[in-house]
Write an enzyme that holds these catalytic residues in place. Structure first.
Site, PDB file in Angstrom:
ATOM      1  N   GLY A   1      11.171  -2.107  -5.035  1.00  9.68           N
ATOM      2  CA  GLY A   1      10.868  -2.845  -3.803  1.00  9.68           C
ATOM      3  C   GLY A   1       9.547  -3.598  -3.822  1.00  9.68           C
TER       4      GLY A   1
ATOM      5  CD1 TRP B   1      12.761   3.167  -2.170  1.00 11.15           C
ATOM      6  CD2 TRP B   1      11.688   5.046  -2.715  1.00 11.15           C
ATOM      7  NE1 TRP B   1      11.769   3.370  -1.242  1.00 11.15           N
ATOM      8  CE2 TRP B   1      11.093   4.505  -1.550  1.00 11.15           C
ATOM      9  CE3 TRP B   1      11.158   6.225  -3.249  1.00 11.15           C
ATOM     10  CZ2 TRP B   1      10.010   5.103  -0.896  1.00 11.15           C
ATOM     11  CZ3 TRP B   1      10.080   6.818  -2.604  1.00 11.15           C
ATOM     12  CH2 TRP B   1       9.516   6.268  -1.455  1.00 11.15           C
TER      13      TRP B   1
ATOM     14  CG  ASN C   1       9.443  -2.766   0.720  1.00  9.86           C
ATOM     15  OD1 ASN C   1       9.520  -1.724   0.071  1.00  9.86           O
ATOM     16  ND2 ASN C   1       9.165  -3.920   0.154  1.00  9.86           N
TER      17      ASN C   1
ATOM     18  CG  ASP D   1       5.740  -0.710   1.544  1.00  2.18           C
ATOM     19  OD1 ASP D   1       6.965  -0.816   1.323  1.00  2.18           O
ATOM     20  OD2 ASP D   1       4.965  -0.110   0.790  1.00  2.18           O
TER      21      ASP D   1
ATOM     22  CG  ASP E   1      10.267   1.512   1.486  1.00  3.39           C
ATOM     23  OD1 ASP E   1      10.937   1.089   0.548  1.00  3.39           O
ATOM     24  OD2 ASP E   1       9.040   1.345   1.571  1.00  3.39           O
TER      25      ASP E   1
ATOM     26  CG  ASN F   1       6.594   7.894   1.577  1.00  6.36           C
ATOM     27  OD1 ASN F   1       7.388   7.813   0.662  1.00  6.36           O
ATOM     28  ND2 ASN F   1       5.751   6.909   1.845  1.00  6.36           N
TER      29      ASN F   1
ATOM     30  CD1 TRP G   1       0.408  12.373  -0.692  1.00  3.67           C
ATOM     31  CD2 TRP G   1       2.347  11.267  -0.558  1.00  3.67           C
ATOM     32  NE1 TRP G   1       0.128  11.061  -0.387  1.00  3.67           N
ATOM     33  CE2 TRP G   1       1.293  10.363  -0.304  1.00  3.67           C
ATOM     34  CE3 TRP G   1       3.664  10.810  -0.532  1.00  3.67           C
ATOM     35  CZ2 TRP G   1       1.524   9.023  -0.010  1.00  3.67           C
ATOM     36  CZ3 TRP G   1       3.892   9.467  -0.250  1.00  3.67           C
ATOM     37  CH2 TRP G   1       2.818   8.589   0.001  1.00  3.67           C
TER      38      TRP G   1
END
Lengths: 514, 256
Positions: free
Chosen positions: A175, A224, A242, A285, A287, A371, A446
């Site tokens: 992306g 992804w 995105n 961005d 996504d 995320n 994360w």
């Protein structure tokens, strides 16, 4: 072979019947990341101890979710290594190591892999050089190797594939490289491509008019992160990334379908059944490749089969999973870009929130309110557990010139880090999106979460804490310092009838048991 | 543009570098664009004038990490491993060259000599100012404060002047004083500098230099943002002494 495929389909669908195995990336087709195992509970989790640790062979971040089949763990290691481990001892049984081309560059992300898929006696892995490879589960020998796309143009695979009936579904990354995104299905037995769904419609296709001139050719819409599947409706749900270029939308006026969307595809043909776009004409961005979680919910007094998504844009959504109807959307983290959502779920975007050369301060940051790391859903508490990044960023607008195989980003960001940002595990009432409890973390995480029928939520932190919370209250019950940063999702399995919890941290895979 | 004449002269000077330099054929518009990019994306660490902050002082003629202009462009594009300098991967090739072009201009625009006697400054650092009781320079000194061996490469004279008068004015981003009181009430209040922290524990060095570790759910933790044990030198050193001390600090570049 056919019998084996059907067997796997059944077991993934009805994983409650095989609670000791973890057969697909998110634990089941509904992507609950929920273990039906009950041995580890709030009452005894304080006694949880490492059973073994496996150290990966190369450097790099370990983001894998192990799959577990009858006491064997199938894991991936960076950059593109698949390893079978004895679940009892952590000893290696075999490794498949791919030789990557010297001129391979990942554009916009690390040299990582998030896991494999399995069907019968075959293990499937997507590679950084954008191939899909089938391996013999007993030896790691290659059964077939299919090129999904050309890595020279920034195409790449990091996501775990999804096996649906006799097909292997794989998404694509790229992306930030101006790819034209797609979702592919391959025949599990032969590796022959069965269908391709382009996430950016070509000339003549519905939605193509949301692009201007040639911009669709570099329109992004990557796929992804692994999606989910409803066997009753025979629909695959997959989030899209995105539009390209990320932070400079000047060259692509319009909604830019089907970027930042959820698409529902016929599993047999790849035909689009419906789509829902969360962030039209995105320039932050954000996504929408977060995990689509399939749940039954009571929405405004009516029982619905829904797909839930805690989106990177900081809103929590419920959509009817038969037809994509917008049912609910509510912020679950700080956001400063939208006044709200209209009755169709379209955001009412606030003025002066697009990136500028000088920088525009917006919450969430480009990494989003969450995320790729997984949420978890417990059918017992009916809560959706989300690892939340509450962080703002200055968004910059820059130039974007498309050169194949290079960044096609058109800007960037500077985050407000340190004590100006925070991380949290939030438990949402899955039917309303209302906050039930939250647990603070030292920094925006994360790592994803795992919920268990034992009544626990497991999660990781950037600072290496692997911890267990009470699923009902969020109370902290146990913690282990792994000594490495954590960018992974936990899972649970049994070996010798005993419940284990596995998670990657630093350069290791840790496995815990009572 | 703040100083058009100076910048123009500098532009002429850089343009004379010839075809070898990535700056050949750049125009004043490129310099202006580089300045906008720098002020938006680099100044937060390097200072709006490039004279340093948490990042290196760039208002110098020679860079430690970039031998020539091409290397400077590479540093911007690729970052510096093991440091806080990120890779500006999102910049187009042209934007990184424009930014480097402006960064190069910072040193040429500011070649003013620092007045003051560095040798006398060293004597003040080790004597009257008692700076060495808390700061290490080239291996010698106390360890409560940051190591200053290379501080002259990262901070500007103006920064030193401001910090000596008001040490809390420009603390490093990750510097934090904490106050810890055990919830049991069993121990005394402890003050120290945070060394590390995660979601469940915190590690500190107390003001006598001892290491301590706590579980956060067992203590009352107060984060004292903007506080530092460093004293103000306002009124303690006269103008000449302050100038000498600054000249000494500027000279500290980690070189023998």
């Amino acid at each position: 072979m056919k019998i084996a495929f059907i067997f796997t389909l059944l077991t993934i669908t009805l994983s409650a019947d095989e609670p000791g195995n973890w057969l697909t990336y998110s634990g089941n087709y509904a992507a609950h990341r929920f273990s039906p195992l009950t041995a580890i509970t709030p009452a005894n989790v304080a006694k949880l101890k490492p059973a073994w640790v496996y150290q990966v062979q190369d450097s790099g971040t370990v983001e894998t979710t192990p799959l577990a089949v009858d006491g064997i763990l199938y894991v991936t290691e960076p950059p593109t290594v698949v390893t079978a481990l004895d679940g009892r001892t952590g000893r290696r049984l075999w490794s498949y190591r791919r030789t990557l081309p010297r001129d391979l560059h990942t554009i916009g992300f690390g040299r990582v892999n998030r896991g494999v898929a399995i069907s019968g006696d075959t293990v499937f892995v997507g590679t950084l050089d954008a191939h899909l490879v089938a391996l013999d589960a007993k030896s790691g020998a290659v059964r077939w190797d299919a090129e999904v796309a050309d890595y020279h143009t920034g195409h790449c695979i990091t996501a775990a594939p999804l096996v649906v009936k006799d097909k292997v579904i794989t998404g694509i990354s790229g992306g930030e490289a101006g790819i034209r995104g797609f979702l592919d299905a391959y025949d599990a037995k032969t590796g022959k491509r069965a269908w391709r769904f382009w996430t950016i419609p070509g000339p003549g296709d519905a939605g193509h008019n949301t692009w201007t001139s040639e911009s669709w050719k570099t329109g992004g819409g990557s796929t992804w992160v692994t999606g989910s599947y409803d066997p009753d409706l025979n629909l695959i749900y997959w989030g899209t990334g995105n539009p390209g270029p990320d932070w400079n939308g000047d060259s692509r006026p319009g909604d830019n379908l089907y970027t930042c969307s959820l698409v529902a595809l016929d599993a047999d043909t790849g035909a689009l059944k419906w789509h829902f776009q969360f962030t039209p004409h995105d320039d932050h961005d954000w996504d929408s490749t977060e995990i689509p979680v399939l749940i039954d919910a009571t929405v405004r007094g009516r029982n619905r089969k829904v797909v839930a998504m805690a989106n990177r844009n900081a809103f929590y959504y419920l959509l009817d999973r038969n037809n994509g109807e917008f049912l609910l959307g509510t912020p679950y983290s700080k956001q400063t870009w939208a006044k709200g959502l209209d009755d169709k779920g379209r955001p009412v975007v606030l003025p002066d929130t697009s990136p500028t050369v000088e920088g525009t301060l917006v919450w969430p940051s480009l990494q989003g309110a969450t995320n790729w790391f997984s949420p978890a859903y417990s059918p017992i508490t009916k809560m959706l557990y989300v690892a939340v990044r509450e962080m703002g960023a200055y968004y910059y607008k820059g130039e974007a010139e498309y050169k194949p195989g290079t960044f096609f980003a058109g800007g960037g960001e500077r985050v407000l880090n340190g004590d100006r940002a925070r991380g949290l595990i939030r438990a949402l009432d899955s039917s309303t999106g209302k906050l039930k409890w939250e647990f603070p973390l030292h920094s925006p995480p994360w790592s994803g979460v795992l919920a268990t029928a034992g009544g626990l939520v497991f999660g990781g932190s950037n600072e290496g804490n692997f911890y267990a919370l009470d699923a009902a209250t969020g109370k902290s019950l146990w913690m282990f310092q792994t000594g490495g940063d954590m960018e992974s999702n936990p899972m649970s399995f049994t070996v010798d009838g005993q419940q284990h919890i596995a998670v990657a941290a630093g350069h290791c895979i840790f496995v815990f048991s009572l | 543009m703040k100083e058009p004449l100076k910048i123009w002269a500098l532009f002429a000077c850089i343009a004379a570098f010839g075809a070898e330099s990535p700056f050949a054929n750049l125009t004043p518009a490129d310099l202006a664009r580089g300045r906008r990019l720098f002020e938006a994306q680099c100044a937060v660490c390097h200072g709006i004038d490039g004279a340093g902050g948490s990042g290196a002082n760039l208002a110098v003629t020679k860079f430690k990490r970039a031998a020539d202009d091409a290397a400077l462009v590479s540093v911007i594009r690729e970052g510096i491993e093991q440091t806080a300098m990120p890779a500006a991967w999102w910049m187009s090739e042209r934007e990184s060259v424009q930014t480097a072009f402006y960064v190069r201009s910072l040193g040429r625009a500011q070649m003013a000599k620092v007045p003051g006697d560095a040798a006398n400054g060293k004597a003040i650092f080790e004597g009257k100012g008692a700076c060495a009781s808390c700061h290490i320079v080239s291996g010698a000194g106390g360890s409560l404060g940051p190591d200053l061996t290379e501080i002259g490469a990262r901070r500007s004279p103006a920064h030193f002047r401001a910090v000596l008068a008001d040490p809390a004015a420009a603390l490093p981003e990750d510097f934090l004083m904490v106050r810890i009181v055990p919830r049991s009430g069993a121990g005394p209040e402890i003050r120290g500098i945070r060394l590390n922290e995660d979601s469940f524990t915190i590690q500190i060095r107390d003001l006598s230099g001892g290491f301590m570790s706590f579980r956060k759910d067992q203590v009352n933790l107060t984060k004292q943002h903007g506080q530092t044990p460093m004293p103000s030198y306002r009124g303690k050193l006269n103008d000449t002494e302050t100038g000498d001390l600054i000249a000494y600090l500027v000279s500290l570049r980690g070189e023998p």
